[in-house]
Design a protein around this motif. Structure first.
Motif, PDB file in Angstrom:
ATOM      1  N   LEU A  37      -1.116  -4.122 -25.744  1.00  0.00           N
ATOM      2  CA  LEU A  37      -1.538  -3.042 -24.847  1.00  0.00           C
ATOM      3  C   LEU A  37      -0.360  -2.165 -24.425  1.00  0.00           C
ATOM      4  O   LEU A  37      -0.537  -1.155 -23.746  1.00  0.00           O
ATOM      5  N   PHE A  38       0.856  -2.572 -24.839  1.00  0.00           N
ATOM      6  CA  PHE A  38       2.082  -1.803 -24.593  1.00  0.00           C
ATOM      7  C   PHE A  38       2.714  -1.525 -25.965  1.00  0.00           C
ATOM      8  O   PHE A  38       3.705  -2.167 -26.332  1.00  0.00           O
ATOM      9  N   PRO A  67       9.742  -6.911 -17.345  1.00  0.00           N
ATOM     10  CA  PRO A  67       8.929  -7.377 -18.467  1.00  0.00           C
ATOM     11  C   PRO A  67       7.532  -6.745 -18.486  1.00  0.00           C
ATOM     12  O   PRO A  67       6.995  -6.345 -17.446  1.00  0.00           O
ATOM     13  N   LEU A  68       6.976  -6.659 -19.675  1.00  0.00           N
ATOM     14  CA  LEU A  68       5.666  -6.029 -19.825  1.00  0.00           C
ATOM     15  C   LEU A  68       4.593  -6.766 -19.020  1.00  0.00           C
ATOM     16  O   LEU A  68       3.757  -6.131 -18.368  1.00  0.00           O
ATOM     17  N   SER A  70      -3.831  -0.978 -14.795  1.00  0.00           N
ATOM     18  CA  SER A  70      -4.743   0.152 -14.603  1.00  0.00           C
ATOM     19  C   SER A  70      -4.293   1.402 -15.345  1.00  0.00           C
ATOM     20  O   SER A  70      -4.953   2.433 -15.295  1.00  0.00           O
ATOM     21  N   TRP A  71      -3.173   1.323 -16.054  1.00  0.00           N
ATOM     22  CA  TRP A  71      -2.664   2.480 -16.777  1.00  0.00           C
ATOM     23  C   TRP A  71      -3.428   2.702 -18.076  1.00  0.00           C
ATOM     24  O   TRP A  71      -4.080   1.800 -18.601  1.00  0.00           O
ATOM     25  N   THR A  72      -3.257   3.902 -18.615  1.00  0.00           N
ATOM     26  CA  THR A  72      -3.766   4.179 -19.954  1.00  0.00           C
ATOM     27  C   THR A  72      -2.811   3.544 -20.974  1.00  0.00           C
ATOM     28  O   THR A  72      -1.659   3.261 -20.660  1.00  0.00           O
ATOM     29  N   PHE A  90       6.131   3.402 -21.129  1.00  0.00           N
ATOM     30  CA  PHE A  90       6.890   2.428 -20.347  1.00  0.00           C
ATOM     31  C   PHE A  90       7.632   1.455 -21.257  1.00  0.00           C
ATOM     32  O   PHE A  90       8.819   1.156 -21.040  1.00  0.00           O
ATOM     33  N   ALA A  91       6.958   0.970 -22.287  1.00  0.00           N
ATOM     34  CA  ALA A  91       7.539  -0.030 -23.181  1.00  0.00           C
ATOM     35  C   ALA A  91       8.646   0.527 -24.062  1.00  0.00           C
ATOM     36  O   ALA A  91       9.427  -0.234 -24.642  1.00  0.00           O
ATOM     37  N   ASN A  92       8.719   1.851 -24.166  1.00  0.00           N
ATOM     38  CA  ASN A  92       9.723   2.499 -25.018  1.00  0.00           C
ATOM     39  C   ASN A  92      10.606   3.461 -24.238  1.00  0.00           C
ATOM     40  O   ASN A  92      11.151   4.413 -24.798  1.00  0.00           O
TER      41      ASN A  92
END
Length: 220
Positions: free
Chosen positions: A69-70, A129-130, A140-142, A149-151
């Protein structure tokens, strides 16, 4: 760089020596160490202000969480993905092949003070951390926002560190895990705080207390 032509009337050995000097100069330029520091680490004063502004809340559940999801690592430039970009940024004299994979270089891990010469010994840590982000509001994010965020290369969210140290951290927050090298805990707290602040994530009371203690060790 302006290169002065070596006159043909000079002996061959002189022209060769000039070429060697020029080549050495060019190698020296290309082999300069990278910044080896994630961008956007705030001062102690700014981090304190951001910590004070963060919302304290009960930690959420990991129900429904998946790293998928990330989405990461994504292509950043040419054939280079996020991991490869961080390896180049945080390393010294990093050489990559045509697919942007690091074939040589040197990486200093500030979490434990170890230095590595093989990229396979290095992980790219998500400072927050994710799964921790998921429990702190990212659920709740898209997917698009979670990917960003992850990148995130514009804030101190990604850093090259020793792989097994990163694995020992897992998805823990500073109340249960801090860098083994105590002298880096000040910097780690400032990175963690500003990432959570800029991404609008919450923190729990034990996490805030740990961060405050770490921040108190900072001189600036």
């Amino acid at each position: 760089m302006r290169v002065t032509r070596v006159s043909a009337r000079f002996p061959r050995i002189t022209r060769h020596a000039a070429a060697v000097v020029l080549a050495a100069a060019l190698v020296g330029i290309s082999a300069q160490p990278a910044s080896a520091t994630p961008p956007g680490i705030p001062s102690k004063v700014t981090a304190q202000s951001q910590l004070n502004a963060l919302t304290v809340a009960t930690q959420g559940s990991t129900s429904g969480y998946s790293r998928d999801l990330f989405p990461h690592w994504i292509t950043i430039s040419g054939s280079c993905n996020t991991r490869e970009q961080v390896l180049k940024r945080d390393g010294t004299s990093v050489v990559v092949d045509s697919s942007c994979a690091a074939t040589s270089g040197r990486w200093y891990s500030p979490y434990d003070g170890a230095t590595w010469t093989a990229a396979s010994d290095v992980d790219i840590d998500h400072v927050v951390p994710l799964a921790e982000a998921w429990r702190s509001g990212a659920n709740s994010w898209t997917t698009s926002r979670r990917q960003s965020f992850a990148n995130d290369l514009s804030r101190p969210q990604l850093i090259a560190v020793t792989d097994n140290v990163n694995q020992s951290k897992g998805d823990q927050d500073p109340s249960t895990w801090q860098p083994p090298l105590s002298s880096y805990r000040c910097t780690y707290s400032k990175m963690w705080i500003t990432v959570k602040y800029n991404w609008g994530l919450t923190l729990q009371s034990s996490e805030k207390s740990a961060l405050q203690s770490m921040l108190n060790t900072c001189s600036s």
